[in-house]
Motif scaffolding. Structure first.
Motif, PDB file in Angstrom:
ATOM      1  N   ALA A 162       0.819  -1.205   0.000  1.00 54.79           N
ATOM      2  CA  ALA A 162       0.000   0.000   0.000  1.00 54.79           C
ATOM      3  C   ALA A 162       0.856   1.259   0.000  1.00 54.79           C
ATOM      4  O   ALA A 162       0.489   2.267  -0.614  1.00 54.79           O
ATOM      5  N   TYR A 163       1.982   1.228   0.690  1.00 57.51           N
ATOM      6  CA  TYR A 163       2.848   2.409   0.754  1.00 57.51           C
ATOM      7  C   TYR A 163       3.693   2.584  -0.508  1.00 57.51           C
ATOM      8  O   TYR A 163       4.134   3.687  -0.813  1.00 57.51           O
ATOM      9  N   ALA A 164       3.934   1.501  -1.223  1.00 55.09           N
ATOM     10  CA  ALA A 164       4.742   1.597  -2.436  1.00 55.09           C
ATOM     11  C   ALA A 164       3.930   2.265  -3.548  1.00 55.09           C
ATOM     12  O   ALA A 164       2.826   1.814  -3.857  1.00 55.09           O
ATOM     13  N   PRO A 165       4.434   3.331  -4.164  1.00 57.61           N
ATOM     14  CA  PRO A 165       3.675   3.962  -5.241  1.00 57.61           C
ATOM     15  C   PRO A 165       3.606   3.073  -6.475  1.00 57.61           C
ATOM     16  O   PRO A 165       4.488   2.226  -6.708  1.00 57.61           O
ATOM     17  N   SER A 166       2.565   3.247  -7.258  1.00 59.82           N
ATOM     18  CA  SER A 166       2.446   2.489  -8.503  1.00 59.82           C
ATOM     19  C   SER A 166       3.557   2.894  -9.462  1.00 59.82           C
ATOM     20  O   SER A 166       4.167   3.968  -9.331  1.00 59.82           O
ATOM     21  N   ASP A 167       3.845   2.036 -10.415  1.00 58.43           N
ATOM     22  CA  ASP A 167       4.870   2.358 -11.408  1.00 58.43           C
ATOM     23  C   ASP A 167       4.529   3.653 -12.135  1.00 58.43           C
ATOM     24  O   ASP A 167       5.419   4.476 -12.414  1.00 58.43           O
ATOM     25  N   ALA A 217       6.341  11.174 -10.965  1.00 59.49           N
ATOM     26  CA  ALA A 217       7.084  11.960  -9.991  1.00 59.49           C
ATOM     27  C   ALA A 217       8.526  12.159 -10.433  1.00 59.49           C
ATOM     28  O   ALA A 217       9.071  13.276 -10.354  1.00 59.49           O
ATOM     29  N   GLN A 218       9.155  11.089 -10.907  1.00 60.34           N
ATOM     30  CA  GLN A 218      10.550  11.205 -11.342  1.00 60.34           C
ATOM     31  C   GLN A 218      10.676  12.124 -12.555  1.00 60.34           C
ATOM     32  O   GLN A 218      11.607  12.943 -12.636  1.00 60.34           O
ATOM     33  N   ALA A 219       9.730  12.011 -13.482  1.00 63.55           N
ATOM     34  CA  ALA A 219       9.774  12.863 -14.666  1.00 63.55           C
ATOM     35  C   ALA A 219       9.536  14.330 -14.311  1.00 63.55           C
ATOM     36  O   ALA A 219      10.185  15.223 -14.855  1.00 63.55           O
ATOM     37  N   GLU A 251       8.213  14.635  -4.555  1.00 67.90           N
ATOM     38  CA  GLU A 251       9.335  14.204  -3.726  1.00 67.90           C
ATOM     39  C   GLU A 251       8.904  13.132  -2.729  1.00 67.90           C
ATOM     40  O   GLU A 251       9.644  12.172  -2.478  1.00 67.90           O
ATOM     41  N   ALA A 252       7.695  13.255  -2.189  1.00 69.16           N
ATOM     42  CA  ALA A 252       7.190  12.264  -1.248  1.00 69.16           C
ATOM     43  C   ALA A 252       6.983  10.916  -1.922  1.00 69.16           C
ATOM     44  O   ALA A 252       7.247   9.857  -1.336  1.00 69.16           O
ATOM     45  N   VAL A 253       6.510  10.918  -3.163  1.00 70.13           N
ATOM     46  CA  VAL A 253       6.320   9.674  -3.909  1.00 70.13           C
ATOM     47  C   VAL A 253       7.659   8.966  -4.095  1.00 70.13           C
ATOM     48  O   VAL A 253       7.767   7.747  -3.906  1.00 70.13           O
ATOM     49  N   VAL A 254       8.683   9.712  -4.442  1.00 67.39           N
ATOM     50  CA  VAL A 254      10.005   9.117  -4.646  1.00 67.39           C
ATOM     51  C   VAL A 254      10.548   8.556  -3.340  1.00 67.39           C
ATOM     52  O   VAL A 254      11.147   7.471  -3.317  1.00 67.39           O
ATOM     53  N   ARG A 255      10.340   9.275  -2.239  1.00 66.65           N
ATOM     54  CA  ARG A 255      10.783   8.761  -0.940  1.00 66.65           C
ATOM     55  C   ARG A 255      10.083   7.455  -0.608  1.00 66.65           C
ATOM     56  O   ARG A 255      10.702   6.514  -0.101  1.00 66.65           O
TER      57      ARG A 255
END
Length: 274
Positions: free
Chosen positions: A222-227, A233-235, A265-269
């Motif tokens: 659940a905490y891991a963001p979807s691909d 976020a990275q883009a 930034e939160a998604v990447v973390r």
């Protein structure tokens, strides 16, 4: 003000401190273990639980110890035992104000705001320099106001619990400390746990506490963001770096400003926790 870092998460697993036979498995299964000297241990077994804590050391970087409330005679003995170990992160049960933290100066503290007094004092508690995180709890909260159920029959939290969850999260965010979401006690309700953990991650909780090893992977997923969300976020962050500017700009048809950058930034973390 600098608070101790909160290096744990996203799945924290409670383990009774009087069950040393479960320690190693709990650490193996979860991101960190909460060795519980409070509710999971009967009063007559607390002394033996403290000795088990001392005699069966784990990696302190993976351990939180829940100690008894400051209002009880057990806390001093809990802290004396802890000082015989390498553990320096404690979760203070039923924290109800800054005075409860006075005896914990040697530790990084996760304050468990799980009573009416504790929730109302959450902001003051979060302001204390030794506090690294706040956690909330629904069942003791409801009991503290004379209630008998934190959830509706369909499993949703009642409004009081939702209010407390939001208040503790806001207090943590206002003072720059982490927030931990409450346990999901219905072990058969994996879907409900998943929905709550996804909501917690989206709102900015750093972790969710678990009461059974089978809940750990549900929380991690659940905490891991979807691909797709991670790619976005990275883009976005890469585009901002190229532009070398902090102002508003357009990205994939959406206006991007500072709050959206912080969300990316939160998604990447979160992805790095996986």
């Amino acid at each position: 003000m600098t608070h101790p870092p909160f290096p744990f998460g996203p799945a924290l697993l409670f383990c009774p401190a009087d069950r040393p036979d479960r320690y190693a498995k709990a650490v193996e299964r979860a991101d960190a273990v909460i060795l519980d000297l409070e509710d999971a241990v009967a009063d007559v077994a607390k002394s033996a639980a403290r000795e088990s804590l001392v005699a069966n050391p784990l990696d302190p970087a993976r351990v939180i110890v829940r100690v008894n409330p400051a209002s009880t005679p057990h806390l001093a003995d809990d802290l004396a035992a802890l000082r015989r170990t390498s553990y320096r992160t404690v979760m203070l049960a039923k924290c109800e104000g800054t005075a409860d933290l006075v005896a914990l100066e040697d530790f990084a503290v996760i304050a468990l705001c799980e009573t009416a007094r504790g929730v109302l004092a959450a902001s003051d508690i979060a302001s204390v320099p030794i506090v690294s995180a706040l956690m909330w709890g629904a069942e003791d909260l409801v009991a503290s106001v004379g209630g008998s159920s934190s959830r509706y029959p369909d499993g949703r939290y009642r409004d009081l619990a939702r209010h407390a969850r939001s208040q503790v999260l806001l207090a943590a965010g206002a003072h720059g400390v982490a927030a931990i979401d409450a346990v999901h006690l219905d072990l058969a309700d994996a879907a409900g746990l998943r929905d709550e953990a996804e909501d917690a991650a989206a709102l900015g909780f750093a972790a969710t506490a678990c009461v059974h090893p089978g809940q750990v992977e549900v929380v991690r997923a659940a905490y891991a963001p979807s691909d797709e969300r991670l790619e976005w976020a990275q883009a976005l962050l890469a585009e901002a770096a190229v532009r070398e500017r902090d102002g508003v700009f357009a990205f994939r048809g959406q206006m991007v400003d500072a709050p959206l950058m912080h969300q990316a930034e939160a998604v990447v973390r979160r992805a790095r926790l996986d």
